[in-house]
Design an enzyme around this catalytic site. Structure first.
Site, PDB file in Angstrom:
ATOM      1  N   ASN A   1     -11.661  -5.457 -45.254  1.00  0.00           N
ATOM      2  CA  ASN A   1     -13.119  -5.571 -45.403  1.00  0.00           C
ATOM      3  C   ASN A   1     -13.716  -5.720 -44.006  1.00  0.00           C
ATOM      4  O   ASN A   1     -13.632  -6.775 -43.406  1.00  0.00           O
ATOM      5  CB  ASN A   1     -13.439  -6.805 -46.269  1.00  0.00           C
TER       6      ASN A   1
ATOM      7  N   LYS B   1     -16.771  -5.726 -43.109  1.00  0.00           N
ATOM      8  CA  LYS B   1     -18.088  -6.382 -43.080  1.00  0.00           C
ATOM      9  C   LYS B   1     -19.047  -5.587 -42.167  1.00  0.00           C
ATOM     10  O   LYS B   1     -18.930  -4.368 -42.100  1.00  0.00           O
ATOM     11  CB  LYS B   1     -17.946  -7.830 -42.620  1.00  0.00           C
TER      12      LYS B   1
ATOM     13  N   HIS C   1     -18.327 -10.574 -53.183  1.00  0.00           N
ATOM     14  CA  HIS C   1     -17.788 -11.264 -52.006  1.00  0.00           C
ATOM     15  C   HIS C   1     -18.601 -12.535 -51.777  1.00  0.00           C
ATOM     16  O   HIS C   1     -19.816 -12.555 -52.018  1.00  0.00           O
ATOM     17  CB  HIS C   1     -17.853 -10.339 -50.785  1.00  0.00           C
TER      18      HIS C   1
ATOM     19  N   GLU D   1     -19.823 -13.821 -49.267  1.00  0.00           N
ATOM     20  CA  GLU D   1     -20.996 -13.662 -48.391  1.00  0.00           C
ATOM     21  C   GLU D   1     -22.166 -13.049 -49.166  1.00  0.00           C
ATOM     22  O   GLU D   1     -23.327 -13.393 -48.921  1.00  0.00           O
ATOM     23  CB  GLU D   1     -20.616 -12.806 -47.164  1.00  0.00           C
TER      24      GLU D   1
ATOM     25  N   GLU E   1     -10.607 -15.582 -53.032  1.00  0.00           N
ATOM     26  CA  GLU E   1     -10.920 -15.879 -51.641  1.00  0.00           C
ATOM     27  C   GLU E   1     -11.587 -17.250 -51.546  1.00  0.00           C
ATOM     28  O   GLU E   1     -12.822 -17.355 -51.722  1.00  0.00           O
ATOM     29  CB  GLU E   1     -11.876 -14.829 -51.084  1.00  0.00           C
TER      30      GLU E   1
ATOM     31  N   GLY F   1     -12.738 -16.470 -42.634  1.00  0.00           N
ATOM     32  CA  GLY F   1     -13.211 -16.402 -41.256  1.00  0.00           C
ATOM     33  C   GLY F   1     -13.110 -17.727 -40.519  1.00  0.00           C
ATOM     34  O   GLY F   1     -13.682 -17.890 -39.439  1.00  0.00           O
TER      35      GLY F   1
ATOM     36  N   SER G   1      -8.457 -15.665 -44.044  1.00  0.00           N
ATOM     37  CA  SER G   1      -7.700 -15.838 -42.793  1.00  0.00           C
ATOM     38  C   SER G   1      -6.243 -15.388 -42.898  1.00  0.00           C
ATOM     39  O   SER G   1      -5.354 -16.020 -42.328  1.00  0.00           O
ATOM     40  CB  SER G   1      -7.782 -17.297 -42.310  1.00  0.00           C
TER      41      SER G   1
ATOM     42  N   GLY H   1     -10.263  -9.740 -43.764  1.00  0.00           N
ATOM     43  CA  GLY H   1     -11.484  -9.573 -42.970  1.00  0.00           C
ATOM     44  C   GLY H   1     -11.132  -9.338 -41.510  1.00  0.00           C
ATOM     45  O   GLY H   1     -10.773  -8.227 -41.107  1.00  0.00           O
ATOM     46  N   GLY H   2     -11.205 -10.400 -40.710  1.00  0.00           N
ATOM     47  CA  GLY H   2     -11.032 -10.292 -39.256  1.00  0.00           C
ATOM     48  C   GLY H   2      -9.817  -9.493 -38.820  1.00  0.00           C
ATOM     49  O   GLY H   2      -9.917  -8.638 -37.925  1.00  0.00           O
TER      50      GLY H   2
HETATM   51  C1  PEP Z   1     -13.000 -11.570 -46.204  1.00  0.00           C
HETATM   52  O1  PEP Z   1     -14.063 -11.424 -45.663  1.00  0.00           O
HETATM   53  O2  PEP Z   1     -12.840 -11.085 -47.327  1.00  0.00           O
HETATM   54  C2  PEP Z   1     -11.954 -12.324 -45.513  1.00  0.00           C
HETATM   55  C3  PEP Z   1     -10.920 -12.699 -46.204  1.00  0.00           C
HETATM   56  O3  PEP Z   1     -12.146 -12.591 -44.176  1.00  0.00           O
HETATM   57  P1  PEP Z   1     -11.085 -13.233 -43.148  1.00  0.00           P
HETATM   58  O4  PEP Z   1      -9.771 -12.511 -43.363  1.00  0.00           O
HETATM   59  O5  PEP Z   1     -11.652 -12.971 -41.796  1.00  0.00           O
HETATM   60  O6  PEP Z   1     -10.972 -14.674 -43.484  1.00  0.00           O
END
Ligand code: PEP
Length: 249
Positions: free
Chosen positions: A9, A11, A94, A96, A166, A172, A212, A233-234
């Protein structure tokens, strides 16, 4: 049949040039055969990514969409538009989107319906905040999110549903749920689906963990019996870390 999935993802990251660089690097990689790899670039880069990856196994997916099929919704994107640029899977709910764009259970259930009506697959996200875990209401909260957003769908529709657990406190933040915490919640989600539908449906749905996930913790998390992969994500923004995670089963 339950699939192993690693979905990136992105973002609101990566413009067209950055997307192009990522894709050129991605195309040089050897993809694991038993894992479905997905990337979710920004809307503006979906078409480019889809065309660029035509000969490659990675699937290009969307991060969100509107619940209506068309109309006066300035700035929004419909299921039909996504499909027309090659995205047949969409991330819905999600944390966010829930937190910053007020997407609640009612809106998300409409989005799920719209995705299914348009023959799309939905990656439906659920997750508790730290306060919920601290006061012990996290299981109930996840049950409510599942029931509000998903538990109206038909048995057959589950073929097109992927769940992503999640925990908001792990997104994040560098804080990851322990493999045991992830397994405990994934098992609970599967049991909740079995209670509302059937064991067969529960056993066949892929449940991804997100929060993460990095190359150094992915294999322990993916090694849990009810974890079928990750929503990343990251660490999905660099090909190297993303591919390491994809190879962590
Ligand atoms: C996400 O945004 O779905 C996510 C899991 O981000 P991160 O891996 O950066 O925690």
């Amino acid at each position: 049949m339950r699939k192993k999935i690693v979905a990136g993802n992105w973002k609101m990251n990566n413009d067209l040039a950055e997307t192009e660089l990522f894709l050129e690097e991605l195309k040089k990689q050897v993809f694991p055969e038993n894992v479905v790899i997905m990337i979710a670039p920004a809307f503006t880069n979906l078409n480019h990514a889809f065309n660029s990856l035509r000969q490659h196994p990675a699937e290009v997916i969307a991060q969100n969409m509107h619940q209506s099929n068309e109309g006066a919704f300035t700035g929004e994107i419909s299921a039909k538009m996504l499909k027309s640029v090659g995205a047949n899977t969409v991330i819905l709910g999600h944390s966010e989107r829930r937190a910053y764009f007020n997407e609640d259970g009612a809106i998300l259930s409409e989005k799920v319906n719209t995705a299914l009506e348009n023959e799309m697959t939905a990656i439906f996200c659920v997750g508790e905040e730290l306060k919920d875990r601290k006061n012990g209401t996290h299981f109930q909260l996840i049950k409510t999110q599942l029931s509000e957003g998903l538990f109206h769908i038909s048995n057959d529709a589950w073929e097109n549903i992927i769940i992503a657990y999640e925990p908001v406190w792990a997104i994040g933040t560098g804080e990851t749920a322990s493999p045991e915490q992830a397994q405990e919640m994934h098992k609970f989600i599967r049991k909740t689906i079995a209670e509302n539908y059937s064991n067969k449906i529960a056993e066949n749905v892929s449940i991804l963990y997100g929060g993460s996930v990095k190359p150094d913790n992915a294999s322990e998390i993916f090694g849990q019996p009810d974890v079928d992969g990750g929503l990343i994500g990251g660490a999905s923004l660099q090909v190297e870390s993303f591919m390491k995670i994809a190879n962590s089963f």
